[in-house]
Enzyme design. Structure first.
Site, PDB file in Angstrom:
ATOM      1  N   ASP A 250      55.398  16.528 -19.978  1.00 25.31           N
ATOM      2  CA  ASP A 250      55.134  17.493 -18.811  1.00 25.31           C
ATOM      3  C   ASP A 250      53.825  16.341 -18.108  1.00 25.31           C
ATOM      4  OD1 ASP A 250      53.130  19.474 -17.161  1.00 25.31           O
ATOM      5  OD2 ASP A 250      52.061  19.366 -18.145  1.00 25.31           O
ATOM      6  N   SER A 251      53.205  17.003 -17.097  1.00 26.76           N
ATOM      7  CA  SER A 251      52.974  15.714 -16.307  1.00 26.76           C
ATOM      8  C   SER A 251      52.095  15.932 -16.540  1.00 26.76           C
ATOM      9  CB  SER A 251      52.282  16.842 -14.305  1.00 26.76           C
ATOM     10  OG  SER A 251      52.043  17.903 -14.874  1.00 26.76           O
TER      11      SER A 251
ATOM     12  N   CYS B  57      57.255  21.527 -18.551  1.00 25.51           N
ATOM     13  CA  CYS B  57      56.869  21.438 -17.119  1.00 25.51           C
ATOM     14  C   CYS B  57      57.699  22.873 -16.535  1.00 25.51           C
ATOM     15  CB  CYS B  57      56.686  20.392 -16.938  1.00 25.51           C
ATOM     16  SG  CYS B  57      56.600  19.888 -14.801  1.00 25.51           S
TER      17      CYS B  57
ATOM     18  N   GLU C  69      42.756  19.645 -15.521  1.00 24.13           N
ATOM     19  CA  GLU C  69      43.539  18.414 -15.610  1.00 24.13           C
ATOM     20  C   GLU C  69      42.183  17.882 -15.953  1.00 24.13           C
ATOM     21  OE1 GLU C  69      45.500  16.013 -16.991  1.00 24.13           O
ATOM     22  OE2 GLU C  69      46.877  17.352 -16.256  1.00 24.13           O
TER      23      GLU C  69
ATOM     24  N   CYS D 149      53.526  27.779 -14.401  1.00 21.66           N
ATOM     25  CA  CYS D 149      53.193  26.398 -14.442  1.00 21.66           C
ATOM     26  C   CYS D 149      52.192  26.436 -15.757  1.00 21.66           C
ATOM     27  CB  CYS D 149      51.886  26.279 -13.731  1.00 21.66           C
ATOM     28  SG  CYS D 149      51.228  24.620 -14.033  1.00 21.66           S
TER      29      CYS D 149
ATOM     30  N   HIS E 113      50.283  24.591 -17.728  1.00 15.98           N
ATOM     31  CA  HIS E 113      48.781  24.433 -17.152  1.00 15.98           C
ATOM     32  C   HIS E 113      47.510  25.875 -17.272  1.00 15.98           C
ATOM     33  CE1 HIS E 113      49.515  19.986 -16.074  1.00 15.98           C
ATOM     34  NE2 HIS E 113      48.453  20.330 -15.924  1.00 15.98           N
TER      35      HIS E 113
HETATM   36  N1  DGL Z   1      52.610  22.119 -15.733  1.00 16.43           N
HETATM   37  C1  DGL Z   1      53.178  21.800 -14.722  1.00 16.43           C
HETATM   38  C2  DGL Z   1      54.067  22.945 -14.660  1.00 16.43           C
HETATM   39  O1  DGL Z   1      54.050  24.037 -15.605  1.00 16.43           O
HETATM   40  C3  DGL Z   1      53.240  20.266 -13.949  1.00 16.43           C
HETATM   41  C4  DGL Z   1      51.881  20.716 -12.875  1.00 16.43           C
HETATM   42  C5  DGL Z   1      51.831  19.854 -11.913  1.00 16.43           C
HETATM   43  O2  DGL Z   1      51.890  18.429 -12.060  1.00 16.43           O
HETATM   44  O3  DGL Z   1      51.701  20.524 -10.427  1.00 16.43           O
HETATM   45  O4  DGL Z   1      54.798  22.921 -13.204  1.00 16.43           O
END
Ligand code: DGL
Length: 282
Positions: free
Chosen positions: A10-11, A73, A154, A187, A189
């Site tokens: 993931d990012s 992600c 984050e 997302c 997150h």
């Molecule tokens: N967690 C990620 C997603 O599911 C990426 C969030 C990001 O880095 O902008 O899209």
């Protein structure tokens, strides 16, 4: 049977929301996770940048001898999953949007109003809308990018009114104007702020793609006979910038286990040199 680890990326720390579902259901599986914490967020970056970062990380996972790559992600899954599959033809590459879109379409009917929230790149791609409609063309879907949420998450700013205000900034009008009753957290997150969202909008039904992903992993392990047979020895968590919030979240996930957890930093420049050198094609 295959005792090699499953590779996740993931990012940043968002993809960690998928991990407890896997470790609870399939405790024998070993994990190698890469969080690109130095370069997060991805969702507001150009498609070419997201693609380049994803190539670097998937190459790195292959070099770590993973048996499967799980794109934890939504942004990467929406932008370049097919290119990643072409790049690694011998390794199954799973995205998170397919299982989540399938689960959403299966629990909704024409009377529902579905909302999908995600990063700019995910929403711009229309991947959720298209995949949900592919399964049931009579469904009603509205989408919204919420780019300020990932940086706050984050930073670990979750149980704070800044987070609640940010959620309301995006969702108040979106939910009331569109009459949303089912919200897809598009997302990885966002499950970390699920409680905030549910508190602010108690009647909302929430779809968590991080949970739905498990079904896809299980199907692929079955089809390809890739289940691990022996107990896992340790899990390894790489980050391009090992932040306290990243490590703390992992410690919390595994606090009740006696497992060995390894943390390592990988310099993004080294990843880039690997891609430019053309290593790791498989
Ligand atoms: N967690 C990620 C997603 O599911 C990426 C969030 C990001 O880095 O902008 O899209």
């Amino acid at each position: 049977m295959d005792n090699r680890p499953i590779g996740f990326f993931d990012s940043g720390l968002g993809g960690l929301t998928c991990i407890p579902y896997l470790t609870d259901a399939l405790p024998q599986e070993r994990i190698v996770y890469f969080g690109d914490t130095a370069r997060t967020p991805y969702g507001s970056k150009a498609v070419s940048t997201i693609r380049a970062f994803s190539f670097e990380i998937s190459d790195f996972l292959i070099e770590n001898d993973v048996k499967m790559i799980v794109i934890a992600c939504n942004t990467v899954s929406s932008v370049c999953i097919e290119e990643l599959r072409k790049r690694h033809p011998k390794t199954p590459v799973l995205g998170i949007i397919d299982p989540a879109a399938r689960a959403t379409a299966d629990i909704c009917g024409p009377a529902n109003r579905i909302g999908v929230i995600g990063t700019k790149a995910t929403i711009r791609s229309n991947a959720y809308r298209d995949k949900i409609l592919n399964r049931n063309k009579d469904l009603d879907i509205a989408q919204l990018a919420c780019p300020a949420l990932v940086p706050l998450i984050e930073e670990g700013i979750v149980e704070h009114e800044i987070m609640d205000l940010s959620i309301q900034y995006y969702l108040d009008q979106f939910i009331s104007y569109n009459g949303i009753d089912t919200l897809v957290l598009g997302c990885t997150h966002y499950p970390l702020i699920r409680r905030n969202i549910q508190k602010l909008y108690p009647s909302l039904r929430i779809v968590d793609p991080s949970r739905e992903l498990l079904q896809s992993i299980r199907e692929t392990l079955t089809q390809e006979s890739l289940f691990a047979e022996s107990a896992r020895a340790e899990h390894t968590f790489y980050a391009s910038d090992l932040s306290e919030s990243f490590m703390n979240m992992i410690r919390r996930i595994f606090e009740s286990t006696a497992l060995n957890i390894v943390f390592k930093t990988v310099d993004p420049d080294a990843l880039r040199r690997g891609r430019e050198g053309g290593r790791n094609e498989n």
